[in-house]
Scaffold this motif. Structure first.
Motif, PDB file in Angstrom:
ATOM      1  N   THR A  47       0.846  -1.212   0.000  1.00  0.00           N
ATOM      2  CA  THR A  47       0.000   0.000   0.000  1.00  0.00           C
ATOM      3  C   THR A  47       0.877   1.256   0.000  1.00  0.00           C
ATOM      4  O   THR A  47       0.603   2.230  -0.715  1.00  0.00           O
ATOM      5  CB  THR A  47      -0.925  -0.010   1.247  1.00  0.00           C
ATOM      6  OG1 THR A  47      -1.672  -1.220   1.220  1.00  0.00           O
ATOM      7  CG2 THR A  47      -1.856   1.179   1.270  1.00  0.00           C
ATOM      8  N   TRP A  48       1.936   1.220   0.782  1.00  0.00           N
ATOM      9  CA  TRP A  48       2.882   2.348   0.833  1.00  0.00           C
ATOM     10  C   TRP A  48       3.434   2.640  -0.562  1.00  0.00           C
ATOM     11  O   TRP A  48       3.492   3.799  -0.995  1.00  0.00           O
ATOM     12  CB  TRP A  48       3.995   1.974   1.828  1.00  0.00           C
ATOM     13  CG  TRP A  48       5.210   2.831   1.792  1.00  0.00           C
ATOM     14  CD1 TRP A  48       5.354   4.062   2.351  1.00  0.00           C
ATOM     15  CD2 TRP A  48       6.464   2.504   1.170  1.00  0.00           C
ATOM     16  NE1 TRP A  48       6.634   4.530   2.115  1.00  0.00           N
ATOM     17  CE2 TRP A  48       7.328   3.587   1.399  1.00  0.00           C
ATOM     18  CE3 TRP A  48       6.944   1.396   0.468  1.00  0.00           C
ATOM     19  CZ2 TRP A  48       8.646   3.607   0.933  1.00  0.00           C
ATOM     20  CZ3 TRP A  48       8.239   1.410   0.001  1.00  0.00           C
ATOM     21  CH2 TRP A  48       9.081   2.504   0.234  1.00  0.00           C
ATOM     22  N   ALA A  49       3.813   1.584  -1.288  1.00  0.00           N
ATOM     23  CA  ALA A  49       4.366   1.773  -2.640  1.00  0.00           C
ATOM     24  C   ALA A  49       3.298   2.309  -3.594  1.00  0.00           C
ATOM     25  O   ALA A  49       3.570   3.204  -4.409  1.00  0.00           O
ATOM     26  CB  ALA A  49       4.939   0.448  -3.151  1.00  0.00           C
ATOM     27  N   VAL A  50       2.078   1.788  -3.469  1.00  0.00           N
ATOM     28  CA  VAL A  50       0.973   2.227  -4.332  1.00  0.00           C
ATOM     29  C   VAL A  50       0.702   3.730  -4.108  1.00  0.00           C
ATOM     30  O   VAL A  50       0.535   4.499  -5.055  1.00  0.00           O
ATOM     31  CB  VAL A  50      -0.302   1.384  -4.033  1.00  0.00           C
ATOM     32  CG1 VAL A  50      -1.547   2.008  -4.644  1.00  0.00           C
ATOM     33  CG2 VAL A  50      -0.118  -0.052  -4.530  1.00  0.00           C
ATOM     34  N   LEU A  51       0.700   4.138  -2.844  1.00  0.00           N
ATOM     35  CA  LEU A  51       0.447   5.552  -2.525  1.00  0.00           C
ATOM     36  C   LEU A  51       1.580   6.441  -3.032  1.00  0.00           C
ATOM     37  O   LEU A  51       1.348   7.526  -3.547  1.00  0.00           O
ATOM     38  CB  LEU A  51       0.277   5.729  -1.013  1.00  0.00           C
ATOM     39  CG  LEU A  51      -1.001   5.129  -0.408  1.00  0.00           C
ATOM     40  CD1 LEU A  51      -0.952   5.198   1.116  1.00  0.00           C
ATOM     41  CD2 LEU A  51      -2.242   5.857  -0.935  1.00  0.00           C
TER      42      LEU A  51
END
Ligand code: DC
Length: 232
Positions: free
Chosen positions: A50-54
């Motif tokens: 999720t961190w990478a997606v954001l």
């Protein structure tokens, strides 16, 4: 030699599932120490993705966009020695460690939609199962007993009232929409948060952590778990 209670693997896997802020992490970490097992937090894998997606400014409600981005990532799930000499699980994305950002308010608010994308789950479930090929593990999450290790005899569902769980998060000073996350995690189509049929339910609302750990440890011994150290 006595029979291995987890026949599909040379190693034993303990599954600890439950909703947000139910006490899973504290209990799992302490049990790992007492048993000589490796603690693996599967939520951190969903958080790291999720961190990478954001960071890439992808709309987390767009499942197709999320998956086409995630499938191109290099996701390293490993065991590393920390400063205290313990072996702990780590996750790096394209070589980067998200560190404290795993628990940022943005990740808290966006992890449930990312974790509901079936292909993302398939990818991370495979990584989670890989751990059971290299070590005795205690893994916490939402679908560990129901999907990741359905054959393990060592399954627990750790819960607490919503008021108690919200108060715990407030005390930690985190902004975390736990009721909304629980709703999304329990109602998604792909491996929702459920109590596995053969899981032991433990309510931590009024029980001190030390008692929860004792209770689970004694159940594990009754079920035939083999400790890996003579810790205590
Ligand atoms: O355990 P946690 O609160 O850090 O997990 C973050 C989110 O990741 C949670 O809201 C749902 C998702 N998750 C999941 O879908 N399956 C797991 N096995 C672990 C976490």
């Amino acid at each position: 030699m006595s029979e291995n209670p987890c026949p599909s693997s040379a190693f034993q896997a303990i599954a600890i599932d439950g909703p947000a802020a139910s006490g899973k992490s504290t209990v799992s970490r302490e049990l790992a120490r007492k048993l000589g097992f490796i603690y693996v937090n599967s939520g951190e894998m969903y958080r790291a993705v999720t961190w990478a997606v954001l960071k890439a400014n992808i709309d987390t409600s767009d499942a197709d966009a999320v998956w086409s981005f995630v499938q191109a990532l290099t996701i390293d799930c490993a065991l590393t020695q920390n400063a205290a000499g313990e072996r702990i699980s780590t996750v790096r994305i394209n070589g980067e460690d998200p560190g404290e950002e795993l628990r940022s308010p943005e990740v808290n608010a966006n992890v449930s939609p990312v974790a509901s994308v079936p292909a993302v789950r398939e990818l991370l479930v495979a990584r989670q199962r890989d751990y059971s090929q290299i070590a005795d593990i205690i893994m916490e999450g939402r679908d560990i007993g129901s999907v990741v290790f359905p054959d393990t005899p060592f399954k627990f569902f750790v819960t607490a009232s919503e008021q108690v769980r919200e108060a715990r998060r407030r005390a930690e000073g985190h902004s975390d929409p736990i009721a909304a996350r629980d709703k999304q995690d329990s109602t998604r189509k792909a491996s929702p948060l459920v109590v596995a049929d053969d899981a032991v339910m433990v309510d931590t609302s009024t029980m001190p952590i030390v008692e929860v750990v004792q209770l689970i440890e004694s159940q594990l011994m009754e079920k035939g778990l083999k400790k890996r150290c003579g810790c205590d």
